[in-house]
Enzyme design. Structure first.
Site, PDB file in Angstrom:
ATOM      1  N   ARG A   1       0.853  -1.181   0.000  1.00 23.37           N
ATOM      2  CA  ARG A   1       0.000   0.000   0.000  1.00 23.37           C
ATOM      3  C   ARG A   1       0.897   1.240   0.000  1.00 23.37           C
ATOM      4  O   ARG A   1       1.932   1.256   0.684  1.00 23.37           O
ATOM      5  CB  ARG A   1      -0.916   0.031   1.233  1.00 23.37           C
ATOM      6  CG  ARG A   1      -2.061  -0.970   1.197  1.00 23.37           C
ATOM      7  CD  ARG A   1      -3.089  -0.634   0.101  1.00 23.37           C
ATOM      8  NE  ARG A   1      -4.217  -1.544   0.088  1.00 23.37           N
ATOM      9  CZ  ARG A   1      -4.358  -2.592  -0.740  1.00 23.37           C
ATOM     10  NH1 ARG A   1      -3.413  -2.882  -1.612  1.00 23.37           N
ATOM     11  NH2 ARG A   1      -5.446  -3.345  -0.695  1.00 23.37           N
TER      12      ARG A   1
ATOM     13  N   HIS B   1      -1.115  -0.311 -10.007  1.00 23.34           N
ATOM     14  CA  HIS B   1      -1.733  -1.261  -9.065  1.00 23.34           C
ATOM     15  C   HIS B   1      -2.136  -2.562  -9.781  1.00 23.34           C
ATOM     16  O   HIS B   1      -3.303  -2.963  -9.749  1.00 23.34           O
ATOM     17  CB  HIS B   1      -2.953  -0.613  -8.377  1.00 23.34           C
ATOM     18  CG  HIS B   1      -3.281  -1.259  -7.055  1.00 23.34           C
ATOM     19  ND1 HIS B   1      -3.641  -0.549  -5.949  1.00 23.34           N
ATOM     20  CD2 HIS B   1      -3.311  -2.564  -6.664  1.00 23.34           C
ATOM     21  CE1 HIS B   1      -3.871  -1.371  -4.943  1.00 23.34           C
ATOM     22  NE2 HIS B   1      -3.669  -2.596  -5.363  1.00 23.34           N
TER      23      HIS B   1
HETATM   24  P1  NDP Z   1      -1.185 -11.204   5.732  1.00 23.28           P
HETATM   25  O1  NDP Z   1      -2.064 -10.637   6.782  1.00 23.28           O
HETATM   26  O2  NDP Z   1      -1.300 -12.642   5.378  1.00 23.28           O
HETATM   27  O3  NDP Z   1       0.352 -10.969   6.126  1.00 23.28           O
HETATM   28  C1  NDP Z   1       0.800  -9.763   6.666  1.00 23.28           C
HETATM   29  C2  NDP Z   1       2.257  -9.918   7.097  1.00 23.28           C
HETATM   30  O4  NDP Z   1       2.723  -8.633   7.554  1.00 23.28           O
HETATM   31  C3  NDP Z   1       2.428 -10.897   8.261  1.00 23.28           C
HETATM   32  O5  NDP Z   1       3.643 -11.601   8.130  1.00 23.28           O
HETATM   33  C4  NDP Z   1       2.486  -9.953   9.466  1.00 23.28           C
HETATM   34  O6  NDP Z   1       3.198 -10.450  10.585  1.00 23.28           O
HETATM   35  C5  NDP Z   1       3.241  -8.785   8.866  1.00 23.28           C
HETATM   36  N1  NDP Z   1       3.022  -7.564   9.660  1.00 23.28           N
HETATM   37  C6  NDP Z   1       1.854  -6.907   9.899  1.00 23.28           C
HETATM   38  N2  NDP Z   1       2.063  -5.843  10.691  1.00 23.28           N
HETATM   39  C7  NDP Z   1       3.391  -5.841  10.973  1.00 23.28           C
HETATM   40  C8  NDP Z   1       4.220  -5.002  11.763  1.00 23.28           C
HETATM   41  N3  NDP Z   1       3.732  -3.962  12.436  1.00 23.28           N
HETATM   42  N4  NDP Z   1       5.536  -5.294  11.826  1.00 23.28           N
HETATM   43  C9  NDP Z   1       6.056  -6.372  11.171  1.00 23.28           C
HETATM   44  N5  NDP Z   1       5.318  -7.197  10.396  1.00 23.28           N
HETATM   45  C10 NDP Z   1       3.998  -6.931  10.303  1.00 23.28           C
HETATM   46  O7  NDP Z   1      -1.379 -10.293   4.426  1.00 23.28           O
HETATM   47  P2  NDP Z   1      -1.184 -10.704   2.890  1.00 23.28           P
HETATM   48  O8  NDP Z   1       0.180 -11.307   2.731  1.00 23.28           O
HETATM   49  O9  NDP Z   1      -2.345 -11.481   2.394  1.00 23.28           O
HETATM   50  O10 NDP Z   1      -1.279  -9.266   2.182  1.00 23.28           O
HETATM   51  C11 NDP Z   1      -0.395  -8.200   2.508  1.00 23.28           C
HETATM   52  C12 NDP Z   1      -0.887  -6.911   1.854  1.00 23.28           C
HETATM   53  O11 NDP Z   1      -0.666  -6.929   0.448  1.00 23.28           O
HETATM   54  C13 NDP Z   1      -2.395  -6.663   1.949  1.00 23.28           C
HETATM   55  O12 NDP Z   1      -2.736  -6.124   3.221  1.00 23.28           O
HETATM   56  C14 NDP Z   1      -2.642  -5.671   0.836  1.00 23.28           C
HETATM   57  O13 NDP Z   1      -2.542  -4.366   1.297  1.00 23.28           O
HETATM   58  C15 NDP Z   1      -1.488  -5.927  -0.152  1.00 23.28           C
HETATM   59  N6  NDP Z   1      -1.978  -6.408  -1.462  1.00 23.28           N
HETATM   60  C16 NDP Z   1      -1.597  -5.734  -2.598  1.00 23.28           C
HETATM   61  C17 NDP Z   1      -2.033  -6.160  -3.835  1.00 23.28           C
HETATM   62  C18 NDP Z   1      -1.609  -5.446  -5.097  1.00 23.28           C
HETATM   63  O14 NDP Z   1      -2.101  -5.773  -6.184  1.00 23.28           O
HETATM   64  N7  NDP Z   1      -0.707  -4.488  -5.043  1.00 23.28           N
HETATM   65  C19 NDP Z   1      -2.901  -7.330  -3.986  1.00 23.28           C
HETATM   66  C20 NDP Z   1      -3.228  -7.983  -2.732  1.00 23.28           C
HETATM   67  C21 NDP Z   1      -2.784  -7.520  -1.523  1.00 23.28           C
HETATM   68  P3  NDP Z   1       2.701 -11.793  11.362  1.00 23.28           P
HETATM   69  O15 NDP Z   1       3.108 -12.916  10.446  1.00 23.28           O
HETATM   70  O16 NDP Z   1       3.463 -11.775  12.631  1.00 23.28           O
HETATM   71  O17 NDP Z   1       1.214 -11.661  11.524  1.00 23.28           O
END
Ligand code: NDP
Length: 323
Positions: A238, A286
């Protein structure tokens, strides 16, 4: 599955709620209806007050919160997107449960994009494009994939699939998450305290974090300064996770070699934005991982069917955590 190919009369209608004027609304309605033949999947604006009062679940694509408030008995929404930060910000303090899309096809598409744009940076393509524009024939030494470290911010559904794809392509892979993780072949780091150590070892930084109050601006001046000189950035998560001013300063100074940006604070990216013309920026509209309507509809259908049969809700977003 019910076995019936026509909607069950006893079920309330299942509204699809999206932003006004959303161009793919009709295509989504068709795909969702095909995946849920026993339901009557309808656009919200076709429902009268009595029908709205009967709805307990809705399928959503970036909906207006005001529209959801016209459904007084709504218990949960299933988003057809993976990122739900707007819903969490607008409705996270209500009792509404928010379920986001977790789709292996989406993870696979993202992993492909991460590999594609990692190779773009790894094989110095922006530099050769600049040389071509200047009619310059000049070969540079290459770096072996096994000597290049790609670090993933976020090791969730998308980060994990990307890590696997990068490992298979021969790169050294590191990953950072909020809570400790283990992944074979990946050097894992967790929590704010372990971030600088990972950044210091990074050649290509790939952002796959959700947007939360904690991750907003996390790729800022401090993080960028912790990267080795001439590292590059890929942001597929994002826009607001990266601090725009800090990014521009790092690119202008040449400390950061290149940024591949698929997501922005404001989308579509305004014509006046500096990113369009910056020689060290690749702008993408995007497109790194578009939702696949067919696979997403099948997953949404499975979750709704399971809930109708057993009352069991899929795992919902933790509003306090923000993702
Ligand atoms: P998940 O919820 O599966 O994974 C999120 C990861 O980020 C986890 O490993 C989590 O840690 C980590 N995380 C969250 N907050 C923190 C923090 N404060 N510090 C360190 N690590 C953190 O999400 P997805 O992988 O499914 O998706 C990620 C993002 O990708 C979505 O939220 C979306 O915004 C974006 N996206 C973009 C697209 C595009 O076309 N550009 C398409 C689809 C999604 P933990 O493992 O400990 O929970």
């Amino acid at each position: 599955m019910s076995g019936s190919l026509s909607p069950r009369a006893s079920l309330p209608p299942l509204p699809f709620v999206c932003a006004p004027g959303y161009p793919a609304a009709q295509a989504w309605l068709q795909a969702l209806q095909a995946a849920l033949p026993e339901e009557r999947v309808v656009a919200l604006d076709t429902l009268d007050a009595d029908q709205r009062a009967a709805c307990e679940v809705a399928i959503v694509a970036n909906p207006q919160p005001a529209d959801l408030r016209t459904l007084p008995r709504l218990q949960w929404v299933h988003s057809v997107w993976a990122g739900v930060e707007r819903l969490v910000a607008d409705l996270g303090d209500t009792d509404l449960r928010i379920v986001r899309l977790v789709d292996p096809q989406l993870a696979d598409t993202m992993a492909e994009a991460v590999l594609a744009w990692t190779l773009y940076l790894h094989r110095d393509m922006p530099r050769y494009a600049r040389q071509q524009a200047a009619r310059q024939w000049l070969a540079h030494d290459g770096v072996r994939a096994q000597d290049r470290t790609v670090s993933l911010l976020g090791l969730g559904a998308l980060g994990e699939a990307s890590a696997r794809r990068l490992l298979a392509a021969g790169f050294k892979v590191r990953g950072w998450s909020r809570t400790p993780r283990q992944m074979e072949g990946v050097q894992c780091h967790a929590g704010d305290a372990e971030l600088p150590a990972m950044l210091a070892q990074t050649d290509i930084l790939v952002c796959l974090l959700p947007l939360t109050p904690q991750t907003r601006g996390i790729v800022g001046a401090q993080a960028l300064a912790a990267l080795p000189a001439h590292a590059s950035l890929i942001n597929f998560a994002r826009g607001p996770i990266v601090d725009d001013a800090a990014l521009r300063a790092a690119l202008d100074s040449g400390r950061l070699a290149h940024a591949v940006l698929d997501v922005f604070e404001q989308e579509p990216l305004p014509e006046s934005s500096w990113q369009w013309a910056h020689p060290a920026v690749t702008v993408l509209p995007h497109i790194s991982a578009p939702t696949d309507r067919a696979t997403a509809s099948a997953i949404v259908a499975g979750n709704i069917r399971r809930w109708r049969a057993s009352g069991e809700l899929p795992q919902a977003v933790d509003a306090a955590r923000g993702y």
